[in-house]
Enzyme design. Sequence first.
Site, PDB file in Angstrom:
ATOM      1  N   TYR A  48       0.821  -1.222   0.000  1.00  0.00           N
ATOM      2  CA  TYR A  48       0.000   0.000   0.000  1.00  0.00           C
ATOM      3  C   TYR A  48       0.858   1.276   0.000  1.00  0.00           C
ATOM      4  CZ  TYR A  48      -3.807  -3.160   1.545  1.00  0.00           C
ATOM      5  OH  TYR A  48      -4.725  -4.185   1.668  1.00  0.00           O
ATOM      6  N   HIS A 106      -0.049 -11.768   1.883  1.00  0.00           N
ATOM      7  CA  HIS A 106      -1.015 -10.914   1.191  1.00  0.00           C
ATOM      8  C   HIS A 106      -1.785 -11.650   0.090  1.00  0.00           C
ATOM      9  CE1 HIS A 106      -1.708  -6.408   0.100  1.00  0.00           C
ATOM     10  NE2 HIS A 106      -2.798  -7.118  -0.105  1.00  0.00           N
TER      11      HIS A 106
HETATM   12  P1  NAP Z   1     -14.290  -0.949   1.163  1.00  0.00           P
HETATM   13  O1  NAP Z   1     -13.861  -0.620   2.525  1.00  0.00           O
HETATM   14  O2  NAP Z   1     -15.349  -1.977   0.968  1.00  0.00           O
HETATM   15  O3  NAP Z   1     -14.824   0.341   0.395  1.00  0.00           O
HETATM   16  C1  NAP Z   1     -14.107   1.518   0.355  1.00  0.00           C
HETATM   17  C2  NAP Z   1     -14.880   2.500  -0.519  1.00  0.00           C
HETATM   18  O4  NAP Z   1     -16.115   2.856   0.083  1.00  0.00           O
HETATM   19  C3  NAP Z   1     -14.136   3.791  -0.744  1.00  0.00           C
HETATM   20  O5  NAP Z   1     -14.404   4.209  -2.071  1.00  0.00           O
HETATM   21  C4  NAP Z   1     -14.778   4.762   0.264  1.00  0.00           C
HETATM   22  O6  NAP Z   1     -14.715   6.069  -0.265  1.00  0.00           O
HETATM   23  C5  NAP Z   1     -16.192   4.271   0.287  1.00  0.00           C
HETATM   24  N1  NAP Z   1     -16.853   4.446   1.594  1.00  0.00           N
HETATM   25  C6  NAP Z   1     -16.415   4.039   2.815  1.00  0.00           C
HETATM   26  N2  NAP Z   1     -17.323   4.282   3.766  1.00  0.00           N
HETATM   27  C7  NAP Z   1     -18.382   4.857   3.151  1.00  0.00           C
HETATM   28  C8  NAP Z   1     -19.646   5.327   3.602  1.00  0.00           C
HETATM   29  N3  NAP Z   1     -20.007   5.244   4.872  1.00  0.00           N
HETATM   30  N4  NAP Z   1     -20.491   5.875   2.662  1.00  0.00           N
HETATM   31  C9  NAP Z   1     -20.143   5.968   1.361  1.00  0.00           C
HETATM   32  N5  NAP Z   1     -18.947   5.544   0.869  1.00  0.00           N
HETATM   33  C10 NAP Z   1     -18.084   4.979   1.762  1.00  0.00           C
HETATM   34  O7  NAP Z   1     -13.048  -1.398   0.244  1.00  0.00           O
HETATM   35  P2  NAP Z   1     -11.498  -1.668   0.462  1.00  0.00           P
HETATM   36  O8  NAP Z   1     -10.778  -0.417   0.797  1.00  0.00           O
HETATM   37  O9  NAP Z   1     -11.031  -2.411  -0.736  1.00  0.00           O
HETATM   38  O10 NAP Z   1     -11.425  -2.692   1.697  1.00  0.00           O
HETATM   39  C11 NAP Z   1     -11.177  -2.282   3.016  1.00  0.00           C
HETATM   40  C12 NAP Z   1      -9.756  -2.584   3.439  1.00  0.00           C
HETATM   41  O11 NAP Z   1      -9.465  -3.970   3.316  1.00  0.00           O
HETATM   42  C13 NAP Z   1      -8.698  -1.927   2.554  1.00  0.00           C
HETATM   43  O12 NAP Z   1      -8.580  -0.552   2.780  1.00  0.00           O
HETATM   44  C14 NAP Z   1      -7.487  -2.737   2.922  1.00  0.00           C
HETATM   45  O13 NAP Z   1      -6.966  -2.310   4.180  1.00  0.00           O
HETATM   46  C15 NAP Z   1      -8.084  -4.137   3.008  1.00  0.00           C
HETATM   47  N6  NAP Z   1      -7.967  -4.907   1.748  1.00  0.00           N
HETATM   48  C16 NAP Z   1      -7.249  -6.067   1.742  1.00  0.00           C
HETATM   49  C17 NAP Z   1      -7.129  -6.820   0.584  1.00  0.00           C
HETATM   50  C18 NAP Z   1      -6.321  -8.089   0.587  1.00  0.00           C
HETATM   51  O14 NAP Z   1      -6.060  -8.644  -0.478  1.00  0.00           O
HETATM   52  N7  NAP Z   1      -5.901  -8.580   1.723  1.00  0.00           N
HETATM   53  C19 NAP Z   1      -7.772  -6.404  -0.595  1.00  0.00           C
HETATM   54  C20 NAP Z   1      -8.508  -5.228  -0.565  1.00  0.00           C
HETATM   55  C21 NAP Z   1      -8.615  -4.507   0.603  1.00  0.00           C
HETATM   56  P3  NAP Z   1     -13.996   7.299   0.498  1.00  0.00           P
HETATM   57  O15 NAP Z   1     -12.631   6.848   0.919  1.00  0.00           O
HETATM   58  O16 NAP Z   1     -13.973   8.362  -0.576  1.00  0.00           O
HETATM   59  O17 NAP Z   1     -14.879   7.650   1.642  1.00  0.00           O
END
Ligand code: NAP
Length: 282
Positions: A48, A106
């Site tokens: 990241y 990962h």
């Molecule tokens: P997520 O948390 O499902 O969604 C994030 C998206 O939702 C962003 O565009 C954010 O926009 C928006 N958002 C968040 N809260 C909101 C709300 N209350 N209302 C409206 N929009 C909202 O997706 P993710 O970031 O992919 O997953 C979460 C975490 O999991 C990651 O950050 C990472 O730490 C981890 N991850 C791990 C892997 C892996 O392979 N191990 C893969 C993917 C992710 P804004 O930021 O503009 O608010």
Amino acid sequence: MKYITLRNGYQIPLLGYGTLQISFNQSEQCVDEALQEGYRLIDTAAAYFNEEGIGRAIRKSSVPREEIFLTSKVWIQDAGYENTYKAFENSLKKLNVDYIDLYLIHQPYGDYYGSWKAMEELYLQKKIKAIGVCNFSAERFVDLCMNSRIPPMINQIECHPFFQQKELRCTLHAYHCQPQAWGPLAEGQRQIFTNEILTKIGQKYHKSAAQIALGWLIQQNIIAIPKTIHRERMKENMDIWDFTLSKEDLEQIAQLNLGYSEIINHQSPMTAKWLNKYKIHE
Ligand code: NAP
């Protein structure tokens, strides 16, 4: 904040803060705000490129280090026994901490058996409080359990109302492995924030669709780590402890399950190829 106990007795918050796609420059402020809003689990990864900013936020925070549950991950390029040792030291240095709470493989590619051996040793040396994997399918997960001294304590997998992962969660449960949901808001796909079923359920509890999606996870003891750069949404995503979804709500949410991911398919040869090709350093 509610906590859940891992197989080794270590406690982990049921809700955390994700930092994927939070830039190097933004990460310090975002994590600072997330800590102020009550988040105590911060999820990052070498891939990241924001570990330094996160480390700075943790150091300058008034929250004691031992109250913060910090996760990082080893990328495929650093898979293997020796490389994982190096990658771990590098993450420690960038985060400027002397231990990591949770260290994860990962991606389920590359020499992850070598990585796992190094992680078991680092765990026994108490440099990591818990070890786990991400994106492991049921058979890869069981195979790793069958061929390791210490089975993974966590599998961080994509999990949200559109991809509910019931079968994989059953396997994890059988091995006392804690599921942790990445993409708990489906990364905003399928218009989740205005989804009719989630919005309607939310109206009963005065909650948004996002809060219902997160509540659905934590009610099943699945750790959720939503990402947002907006402070108002940090608050919103945290405000999920005062309602319980009914049996009927759960039945309705069950109908949203597609049974597959629209974000990434780890079983696809193309995914294995492009992720193996993705380099994070020289
Ligand atoms: P997520 O948390 O499902 O969604 C994030 C998206 O939702 C962003 O565009 C954010 O926009 C928006 N958002 C968040 N809260 C909101 C709300 N209350 N209302 C409206 N929009 C909202 O997706 P993710 O970031 O992919 O997953 C979460 C975490 O999991 C990651 O950050 C990472 O730490 C981890 N991850 C791990 C892997 C892996 O392979 N191990 C893969 C993917 C992710 P804004 O930021 O503009 O608010």
